[in-house]
Design a protein around this motif. Structure first.
Motif, PDB file in Angstrom:
ATOM      1  N   ASN A  38      -4.070  37.949  63.860  1.00  0.00           N
ATOM      2  CA  ASN A  38      -3.262  38.737  62.927  1.00  0.00           C
ATOM      3  C   ASN A  38      -1.997  39.220  63.626  1.00  0.00           C
ATOM      4  N   GLY A  39      -0.840  38.938  63.012  1.00  0.00           N
ATOM      5  CA  GLY A  39       0.428  39.410  63.552  1.00  0.00           C
ATOM      6  C   GLY A  39       0.948  38.610  64.720  1.00  0.00           C
ATOM      7  N   GLY A  71       1.428  41.492  59.959  1.00  0.00           N
ATOM      8  CA  GLY A  71       0.574  41.558  58.793  1.00  0.00           C
ATOM      9  C   GLY A  71       0.116  40.224  58.260  1.00  0.00           C
TER      10      GLY A  71
END
Length: 828
Positions: free
Chosen positions: A684-685, A690
């Protein structure tokens, strides 16, 4: 192709309906015993000579439909309490009769005789009782008209054997309390008698059961003459006491506070016959310490591993709860009731204290399996063809307790108090092995994200025209009540139609589907969702001797996989395979699997579709005659895909028999994969705040599994068995890329940082040893002494030297358990 195959299925069904009717099933009359009978294996009492004999037997193996090569006589007597069956097995070479002693229920290579009783008279279910020429007993249930067997069912019965100058003989005493039947003044049961002549690999039946057509129990003969039977209701009480000591590994993190943990447990089972065909089983605080360890496997898929049930309470008499869909390819299996959910490893087993360094904490207690407080099981059948089952189990609220070096304690709940329930109803149909069924399950938890979960289903099997047409199916739903959200409701369905009657060509057409939100896994087992699969299986076979061959089977499989929503063809494939049995009883098997380029819904673990490559796999295996002192099987396979991935594997299995009491089996499996494209990590990221980036890489995987099993039978009642598995695997990822929106791989905007995002490499080693001494000192009463040893090592260094890692595994501190379990059965 699909249209022509469907036309072929129609032709098979029609030709199956038109096949000649099978030969008429025989009938035998039982005679009431008026005097005493000494059960010694010798058919000498005058009462035996008053009973008519079954003498005509037919081969099923190796020469299907031919008369038996040796004469057999069977007679049946009865009194108010039991059925008595006497066999005289004539043999022109009595010195070559195979007599192998083994523990109960081990079907070793030997001369056997068996009594198969369809006391329900439903042409679908039978109770099987067997004894070999050394006196080893075995019993099991035959289910679904011979399509399934349950060797975990045990009854209290007796058998004795004796050698004769012209062969051998056997006497059975089978109490009526071991059977299930409807009460009537005059009874007619389905029955069959079998004999195995070990040295000839010959299996014969009194009521002929051909290999070339479907059905088994439905082809039994009839036993007449049973009159005015009034057996008492059966009651068995079996308490147990277990004492054990566990020495925990010093290399665990966190370590145990006390290296040695003694335990003492007590509980018991009760079995009561409410009627002659309805049984109630109750267990309180059950213990399964005598059960063999699960085999270690390498699972790199998106799905959990399916482990078979081994615990006696959840094996004996639970076949009523299995529906259509539990057989076949694992990816398509649907178990609405998967008993391993009850008493499983706690979902929070790996929870750790939330403060301080882990090395400063010690484990006080952390159960590896949720204790079962109690369970009840009710099963039976009515005289008008209704079968039913009900099971309810309550598992304990479970905690892990930790203690800090400063004396502080922390208690973490790892599993809430949970109740499981499953109910089953079946209505027998007139066609063999046919029924309509309903099933429902419910799971209630005192806490958690899903506190209530329900499933329900309807299934059927219908085999008219003596399996000229075979159909089966299952439609089910799941409903999970989620905290703070709407219920999660999903649906599943599957159906198959074909024919198994034709002697040379048979086949099946089938389809499965499950919606996105279908999830029966609170007390069931199902993997793939939002998926539809259609498939065709055909087989050409010749089951009679032909030149150097005993039988030939040529299978052809086709399949198509679609995503349901939105609709998308995922892949299709074809898999021909050939099976040859030679006159020396060796087998040769060859096969090819070819799968098209397509889409994988699951490889990215929910982060998108992956465009998978076309791949093909070829395999071959050879196995020798299992009757020999040394049996051997060898298999090899080779796989290639369009992305450059390569894989090969091989296995060797061997069984060595030392005399009549000892055998040792070995299974060695090796596989290696190179440059296969596979999922590595979802981050994630990584590139955009996000947003999840699904990282793939080229993966190299090596695996070795060595399993040894041994058994020595001291007497019929005292046995020693051992199990050892050495398992090693490693995987290394390189050439990382990301999964694009089009399902294909694209370069990462920056090199993958293993330290920052996680290292997907792995290397693991496991050594498991299990030794069980079993002494059945009276029928149904057993003393177990069990020793278990386990060593494990894990590393994220996928390129580390394998020999050093293996040595490191063997040097690690083990976890070992010594357990003694005593059971005693009272029968009333």
């Amino acid at each position: 192709m699909m249209k022509s195959c469907c036309l072929l299925m129609v032709g098979l069904c029609l030709s199956g309906m038109l096949q000649a009717q099978p030969r008429q099933a025989p009938t035998l009359r039982a005679v009431r015993l008026t005097g005493g009978l000494v059960l010694d294996g010798r058919i000498e009492e005058a009462a035996w000579q008053q009973a008519p004999a079954a003498t005509t037997f037919w081969q099923r193996e190796p020469h299907d439909g031919q008369p038996a090569t040796e004469r057999t006589e069977v007679r049946v007597l009865y009194d108010n309490a039991a059925l008595y069956v006497g066999f005289v097995c004539y043999d022109r070479e009595p010195d070559r009769i195979l007599r192998r002693l083994a523990r109960r229920d081990r079907m070793v290579v030997a001369d056997w005789v068996g009594v198969l009783i369809d006391s329900y008279r439903d042409r679908k279910t039978a109770f099987a009782f067997l004894v070999n020429a050394a006196g080893t007993q075995a019993d099991f249930l035959i289910l679904n008209d011979g399509n399934a067997e349950d060797f975990n069912w045990d009854a209290l019965w007796e058998a004795r054997v004796a050698m004769r100058p012209d062969g051998w003989s056997a006497e059975f005493r089978i109490p009526f309390t071991a059977l299930r039947f409807s009460q009537a003044d005059t009874l007619r049961w389905g029955i069959n008698f079998s004999r195995i002549i070990g040295r000839k690999n010959e299996q014969v039946f009194w009521a002929y059961v051909p290999r070339a057509t479907g059905g088994f129990v439905s082809r039994f003969g009839t036993l007449e003459g049973l009159e005015s039977i009034r057996p008492p209701r059966a009651l068995q009480v079996t308490p147990y006491v277990v004492t054990a000591g566990t020495h925990w590994s010093a290399d665990r993190t966190p370590q145990y506070l006390h290296a040695l943990s003694p335990t003492l447990r007590m509980g018991g089972d009760v079995q009561y016959g409410l009627t002659h065909n309805t049984v109630l089983n109750l267990t309180i605080n059950p213990d399964f310490g005598q059960v063999e360890l699960d085999e270690v496997v390498l699972n790199l898929t998106a799905f959990e591993t399916f482990y078979p049930e081994k615990r006696p309470f959840f094996l004996e008499g639970t076949s009523i709860f299995q529906t259509v869909g539990a057989e076949g390819e694992s990816a398509l299996q649907t178990y609405l009731f998967y008993s391993r959910r009850i008493g499983r490893q706690p979902q929070g087993y790996y929870s750790l204290p939330d403060t301080g360094a882990i090395r400063n904490w010690r484990v006080v207690e952390n159960p590896a399996a949720v204790p079962i407080l109690g369970a009840v099981k009710l099963s039976g059948k009515t005289a008008n063809g209704w079968a039913f089952g009900l099971l309810d189990a309550l598992t304990q609220r479970t905690y892990a307790t930790f203690e800090h070096v400063n004396g502080q304690r922390q208690r973490i709940r790892t599993e809430p108090l949970t109740n499981y329930m499953v109910g089953r109803l079946q209505r027998e149909l007139s066609a063999p092995g046919s029924y309509l069924g309903l099933i429902g399950t419910a799971t209630w938890r005192e806490d958690g994200r899903v506190r209530q979960a329900y499933t329900g289903g309807f299934d059927w099997r219908w085999n008219p025209w003596d399996y000229g047409l075979v159909t089966e199916g299952l439609f089910s739903f799941s409903r999970r009540m989620r905290q703070g959200g709407p219920p999660q409701v999903g649906y599943q369905g599957q159906a198959r139609i074909g024919s198994l009657r034709h002697p040379h060509v048979v086949g099946i057409v089938g389809a499965n589907f499950s919606t996105r939100d279908y999830d029966p896994n609170d007390v069931g087992f199902h993997t793939m969702t939002n998926l539809a699969v259609t498939y065709i299986w055909t087989q050409w076979r010749y089951l009679r001797p032909w030149g150097p061959l005993l039988q030939v089977r040529l299978n052809q499989n086709y399949w198509w996989m679609h995503r349901l929503s939105p609709g998308l063809l995922l892949s299709r494939g074809i898999s021909p395979n050939l099976h040859l049995q030679w006159r020396n009883f060796w087998w040769t098997r060859l096969g090819l699997n070819l799968e098209s380029e397509g889409w994988d819904l699951y490889e990215a673990r929910g982060a998108g579709l992956f465009r998978k490559p076309q791949r093909w796999n070829v395999w071959a295996s050879v196995s020798t005659d299992e009757r020999r002192t040394v049996g051997l099987s060898v298999s090899v396979n080779r796989q290639v895909d369009r992305y450059g991935g390569r894989a090969w594997g091989g296995s060797i299995g061997s069984v060595v028999r030392f005399g009549e009491r000892t055998d040792l089996s070995l299974a060695l499996s090796i596989s290696s994969r190179r440059r296969e494209v596979a999922w590595a990590q979802n981050v994630n990221g990584m590139e955009t705040a996000g947003r999840v980036t699904s990282v793939f890489g080229r993966r190299d995987v090596d695996r070795i599994s060595l399993t040894l099993r041994g058994a020595h039978t001291f007497t019929r009642d005292l046995t020693l068995q051992g199990y050892l598995q050495w398992f090693w695997a490693r995987g290394h990822y390189r050439d990382f890329q990301k999964l694009g929106e089009d399902g294909r791989l694209a370069p990462l905007t920056e090199p993958y940082d293993r330290d920052r995002y996680g290292n997907p490499d792995f290397q693991q080693g496991t050594l498991n040893v299990n030794v069980i001494l079993r002494y059945e000192y009276r029928p149904g009463s057993t003393l177990y002494v069990v020793w278990t040893w386990s060593q494990q090592a894990w590393s994220n260094q996928g390129t580390a030297d394998s020999w050093r890692f293996a040595w490191r595994t063997l040097r690690r501190s083990p976890t070992s358990v010594l357990l003694v379990k005593w059971t005693y059965t009272w029968g009333f």
